[in-house]
Motif scaffolding. Sequence first.
Motif, mmCIF file in Angstrom:
data_model
loop_
_atom_site.group_PDB
_atom_site.id
_atom_site.type_symbol
_atom_site.label_atom_id
_atom_site.label_comp_id
_atom_site.label_asym_id
_atom_site.label_seq_id
_atom_site.Cartn_x
_atom_site.Cartn_y
_atom_site.Cartn_z
ATOM 1 N N TYR A 183 1.020 -1.024 -0.177
ATOM 2 C CA TYR A 183 -0.110 0.353 -0.142
ATOM 3 C C TYR A 183 0.999 1.444 0.065
ATOM 4 C CZ TYR A 183 -4.444 -1.424 -0.653
ATOM 5 O OH TYR A 183 -5.365 -1.890 -0.663
ATOM 6 N N LYS A 186 1.326 3.028 -3.589
ATOM 7 C CA LYS A 186 0.655 2.814 -4.369
ATOM 8 C C LYS A 186 0.578 4.689 -4.718
ATOM 9 C CE LYS A 186 -2.565 0.095 -2.945
ATOM 10 N NZ LYS A 186 -3.533 -1.428 -3.989
ATOM 11 N N GLU A 220 -13.450 -3.992 -0.080
ATOM 12 C CA GLU A 220 -12.959 -4.826 -1.829
ATOM 13 C C GLU A 220 -14.559 -6.649 -1.804
ATOM 14 O OE1 GLU A 220 -9.186 -6.838 -2.126
ATOM 15 O OE2 GLU A 220 -9.432 -6.876 0.408
ATOM 16 N N ARG A 227 -7.721 -18.539 -1.335
ATOM 17 C CA ARG A 227 -6.295 -18.429 -0.611
ATOM 18 C C ARG A 227 -6.896 -18.828 0.972
ATOM 19 N NH1 ARG A 227 -3.672 -13.280 0.299
ATOM 20 N NH2 ARG A 227 -5.765 -11.884 0.587
ATOM 21 N N ASP A 239 -5.073 -9.750 7.826
ATOM 22 C CA ASP A 239 -4.926 -9.378 6.753
ATOM 23 C C ASP A 239 -4.541 -8.062 5.964
ATOM 24 O OD1 ASP A 239 -4.187 -10.619 4.347
ATOM 25 O OD2 ASP A 239 -6.382 -10.367 3.887
ATOM 26 N N LYS A 344 -13.858 -7.937 3.073
ATOM 27 C CA LYS A 344 -14.118 -8.986 1.595
ATOM 28 C C LYS A 344 -15.783 -8.808 1.104
ATOM 29 C CE LYS A 344 -9.686 -10.148 1.579
ATOM 30 N NZ LYS A 344 -9.041 -10.081 0.602
ATOM 31 N N GLN A 383 -7.793 4.317 -4.666
ATOM 32 C CA GLN A 383 -7.974 3.258 -6.032
ATOM 33 C C GLN A 383 -10.092 2.503 -5.513
ATOM 34 O OE1 GLN A 383 -5.339 0.313 -5.120
ATOM 35 N NE2 GLN A 383 -6.728 -0.903 -4.017
HETATM 36 C C1 BG6 Z 1 -2.798 -7.836 0.175
HETATM 37 C C2 BG6 Z 1 -3.584 -9.007 1.276
HETATM 38 O O1 BG6 Z 1 -2.507 -7.438 1.322
HETATM 39 O O2 BG6 Z 1 -3.996 -7.011 -0.015
HETATM 40 C C3 BG6 Z 1 -5.493 -8.952 0.694
HETATM 41 O O3 BG6 Z 1 -2.929 -10.450 1.745
HETATM 42 C C4 BG6 Z 1 -6.096 -7.995 -0.560
HETATM 43 O O4 BG6 Z 1 -6.813 -9.922 0.989
HETATM 44 C C5 BG6 Z 1 -5.307 -7.039 -0.614
HETATM 45 O O5 BG6 Z 1 -6.967 -8.247 -1.365
HETATM 46 C C6 BG6 Z 1 -5.620 -5.701 -0.922
HETATM 47 O O6 BG6 Z 1 -4.226 -5.275 -1.916
HETATM 48 P P1 BG6 Z 1 -4.832 -4.456 -3.166
HETATM 49 O O7 BG6 Z 1 -3.759 -4.026 -3.879
HETATM 50 O O8 BG6 Z 1 -5.452 -4.631 -4.408
HETATM 51 O O9 BG6 Z 1 -5.923 -3.455 -3.208
#
Ligand code: BG6
Length: 495
Positions: A183, A186, A220, A227, A239, A344, A383
């Motif tokens: 992150y 980004k 998300e 996973r 996570d 999620k 994003q």
């Molecule tokens: C990861 C997590 O670190 O980041 C995932 O393990 C998650 O569960 C992902 O989906 C999200 O990353 P991004 O860049 O798609 O927002």
Amino acid sequence: KKYDPTIFIIFGGTGDLTKRKIMPALYNLFLDNWLPEEFAIIGTSSSKMSNEKYIAELFSAVNEFSRTGKATKADWEKFSSHITFQDADITNASAFKPFGKLIDKYKKEWKTPPSIIYYCAVAPHFFCSIAENINKAKLDNDPKTTRIIIEKPFGSDLESAKDLNKKLLSIFEENQIYRIDHYLGKEVVQNIMAFRFANSIMEPLWNRNHVEHVQISVTEQIGIGSRGNYFDNAGILRDMIQNHLLQLLCIIAMEPPTNFNADEVRNRKVDVLKALRRIESGKIETMSARGQYSSGWIEGEEVVGYREEEKVKPHSNTETYAALKLHVDNWRWQGVPFYLRTGKRLFKSASIITIQFKEIPHNIFVSENTGPPKQNRLVISIQPDMAIRLQLQSKVPGLEMNLNTVDMVFDYAGSKKTDSPEAYETLLLDAITGDQTLFMRADQVEAAWEFIMPILNYWEKNTDQNFPNYAADSWGPENAEALIAKDGFHWFNLP
Ligand code: BG6
């Protein structure tokens, strides 16, 4: 720019991360001329494979996952001439000898001593044995030129994170260890630093006198996919919150660093983690909310509930959603609540930070039809939309004095999305140049775990949550709405 020759040794060279992120990132760095002229990529995994087959697999991965789309044959041939496959059992030191030979070969060929980057893109229980075997096999480990990149998750609790740090630090120096939190790479996340510390109008507003509350929201739409094995033992607190969301919080809440050195910036971030008010176990229920998704429909397709996902225990109590209310106990932020949420299988994928400013002190626009003017907000959209918008009140053009909200927007729309480097490109280039600013230092990781532990322990002990408690395609569980509603606020769900 000219960088030292570089050798990447990628453990987990045939894995998902290498295919989705690392190789497309290296390829795009190559296309944009960021890689040194002399570079080598050595991909490794336990099973034998020919170079040709390995390169062909990577070619289809890059075609699928690169932000710049399909690779042309000519570009790919140039890039892939730098790639070698070397099988190795990473738990066995003698299997590391071939890496030494390859390194020597490049050293002879290039004449300038190369930087060597060991990349641990493997399951976390291999991190230590890779470090130990680099040491046992006497592979290059010069503190000035050798680096090791460690993927997440870094530990599964405070103890294991400390243990891993201790082991790594017995072999490498801290300035050789690059702990990834993608992150931080980004584009918009990096821009928060520029936004805060390269403008004079932000700082006077950026505190308890003007900010009412802050929301950090990473929702998300995806579920946990394949996973299940990992996620069912982890949960979303580990996570996402322990790393990504707390890091975003640090960038918003940190004091201005005196310079842009890696350690100075990271010191200021650690200050924030240390200032987080510890949540005692008696308060956890009122300061947090958790959830787990049930089945539902996402964009016309039926999706299963979390407990029906592959490799998830049928009565699992693992959380797939978490929300927290936090306080940063220092002068700047006293009394300003920070709300974090992530989950999620939610209605929309969006990573957004919202800073809501206080109400105006006195309203002169009294009208029967409308309430007081809306509060100003600064919305940092990481994003999928990349933008920073300041929401202001303005007069609606016309004969009457009516108000509405307008946005002053800084967006990235002028340039195509594919023009922005992906987080992994930034992070890999930083590893090549030896810049640790966007990587996690040992004490940062440990401070984040330290804060999370009481919640983690409490959640693991008290599992009676009537899971599943939110439907796929919703905005999450009701208890998360209640968490913020009792303070008179609501989650900002952008359309
Ligand atoms: C990861 C997590 O670190 O980041 C995932 O393990 C998650 O569960 C992902 O989906 C999200 O990353 P991004 O860049 O798609 O927002």
